[in-house]
Design a protein around this motif. Structure first.
Motif: not given
Length: 457
Positions: A20-24, A60, A9-11, A62, A13
């Motif tokens: 910013p988006a939280n993504c796998q 990205q 899991t990473a934030t 989210a 941009t």
């Protein structure tokens, strides 16, 4: 999604460090594992990502998964054919370190070498030679990708009509037609690793733009830096081509040194944190004054290395941090020659709102290619980097959007972080045709990004 591929899991941009988006993040190690990820994916859940140099939200998703293709790193140079086959995760920096000593150069390079081959195709990147040789995908002979059904496909621009349609939908398709795994493209043969550069300084924008039009037929490479804060828009024009062996000779003797030597390095790193007020109208004005004055009024045939001519900002690693923690955005448009007035109009609007830009670049574009979502069109392109937190900036850019659209222009998806869906759909007239091809390549609608969602693609 259930696959055997480890994810983190990473934030994430874009390069502008906004939204910013939280993504796998998944990093498949083989073609088979990539196909497994795609075949098991839910609708609107995947997007490939290279080195994160799109400025906004193109790479990205989210709440979804980003596919890291760094394991797809094959490079195969065909010296006889003058082509290279490179994996989608190979950076242009890696390629140049192979190509230049072998006597070749990229057919097109953007302003940074920290872009992957997959990203170069997906954004159909352009460079200083568009007025002569077009954008990157003009030179691509074959693309291999995995489509939304998990099928491996080879696409060429000159295959049967359906295959060619899929190729051109993938070119500039921003990763939304499938995951590119490798590409084969033609190269420029060179005999030295230096560029012969002519530099001229102009005290006003009208003179600068007239000189750029005249340079269209005289130079392979042409780019202008513009002092965005100066009321007359003064600037510096640098034009050139690859230097020949004879230009490296000393006193008419043998070439000096290694004519194809190439080893660029980042010279410094930007601070990890800069206060938001450090980059302001006063500091940018001082920088612009220095930059303008240090340029010669007229100089011909100066030999410059590839890195400082094509990729000057790569000399400072993480240079995007100079804008501080709130990040920055780039406003880049293309307009026809008849709308050249939008260049000074835009510069004046940015001055009026107090949006300082030390990196303002003006280039000429030649003919478009067959990619429905490709950005370049004949005429002008202006790009200005500005701090994202300037009060009133977004309202001014919305107003400029309307003028760009009315003139038949458009914004660059790889740099965009804020245009509206209405603006995008109005300015890319082949969007519906692209959507039809995309639906054939991704029938389950697996591929999506924050950009695609924002623009209602």
């Amino acid at each position: 999604m259930t696959t055997g591929i480890p994810t983190i899991t990473a934030t994430l941009t874009g390069w502008g460090r906004t939204q910013p988006a939280n993504c796998q993040v998944a990093r498949p190690q083989s073609l088979e594992s990539l196909q497994e990820v795609i075949a098991s994916a839910a609708p609107s859940s995947l997007i490939p990502r290279g080195l994160g140099r799109s400025y906004g939200d193109a790479a990205q998703r989210a709440g979804g998964m980003v596919i890291d293709l760094s394991a797809f790193n094959r490079v195969e140079l065909d010296v006889q054919a003058g082509t290279v086959t490179a994996g989608a995760g190979v950076s242009l920096d890696q390629l140049l370190r192979v190509l230049v000593p072998a006597g070749f150069f990229l057919p097109v390079t953007p302003g940074t070498r920290n872009v992957t081959v997959g990203g170069a195709v997906a954004a159909d990147v352009h460079g200083k030679n568009h007025h002569v040789e077009g954008s990157f995908c003009n030179h691509v002979r074959r693309v291999q990708l995995v489509d939304g059904a998990g099928r491996l496909r080879d696409l060429t621009p000159n295959g049967d009509p359906q295959e060619a349609e899929c190729f051109w939908a993938t070119a500039a398709g921003m990763g939304l037609t499938g995951v590119i795994t490798e590409a084969t493209f033609s190269l420029i043969p060179i005999t030295t690793s230096l560029i012969s550069v002519d530099t001229d300084r102009y005290s006003d924008l009208d003179a600068l733009m007239a000189a750029m039009v005249a340079a269209d037929t005289r130079y392979r490479y042409s780019v202008a830096w513009v002092d965005s804060l100066h009321p007359r828009g003064r600037g510096v024009l640098t034009c050139g081509d690859h230097a020949s062996l004879s230009q490296l000779q000393a006193d008419g003797s043998e070439p000096v040194g290694e004519p194809l030597a190439y080893d660029p390095k980042a010279l410094a790193a930007a601070p990890q944190f800069l206060p938001g007020g450090l980059l302001n109208t006063w500091t940018v004005r001082a920088f612009n004054e220095t930059w303008y004055r240090k340029a010669p009024k007229h100089r011909q045939g100066e030999l410059q290395a590839i890195a400082p001519y094509f990729h000057p900002l790569d000399g400072v690693s993480d240079w995007n941090r100079i804008y501080g923690p709130k990040g920055f955005l780039q406003y880049q448009f293309a307009v026809p020659d008849a709308a050249a007035h939008l260049v000074p109009t835009t510069l004046e609007a940015l001055r009026r709102v107090g949006a300082p830009s030390f990196l303002t670049v003006l280039k000429r574009f030649g003919p478009s290619n067959a990619a429905p979502l490709s950005f370049p069109q004949p005429g002008w392109t202006l790009a200005a980097d500005v701090p994202a937190a300037v009060p009133g900036l977004l309202e001014v850019l919305d107003q400029l959007d309307e003028q760009v659209a009315a003139a038949g222009g458009r914004l660059y998806l790889a740099k965009d972080s804020r245009q509206s869906a209405a603006m995008f759909q109005r300015t890319y007239p082949q969007l519906d045709a692209w959507r039809q091809v995309r639906s054939q390549m991704d029938p389950r609608g697996v591929f999506s990004s924050d950009l695609a969602r924002r623009l209602e693609i």
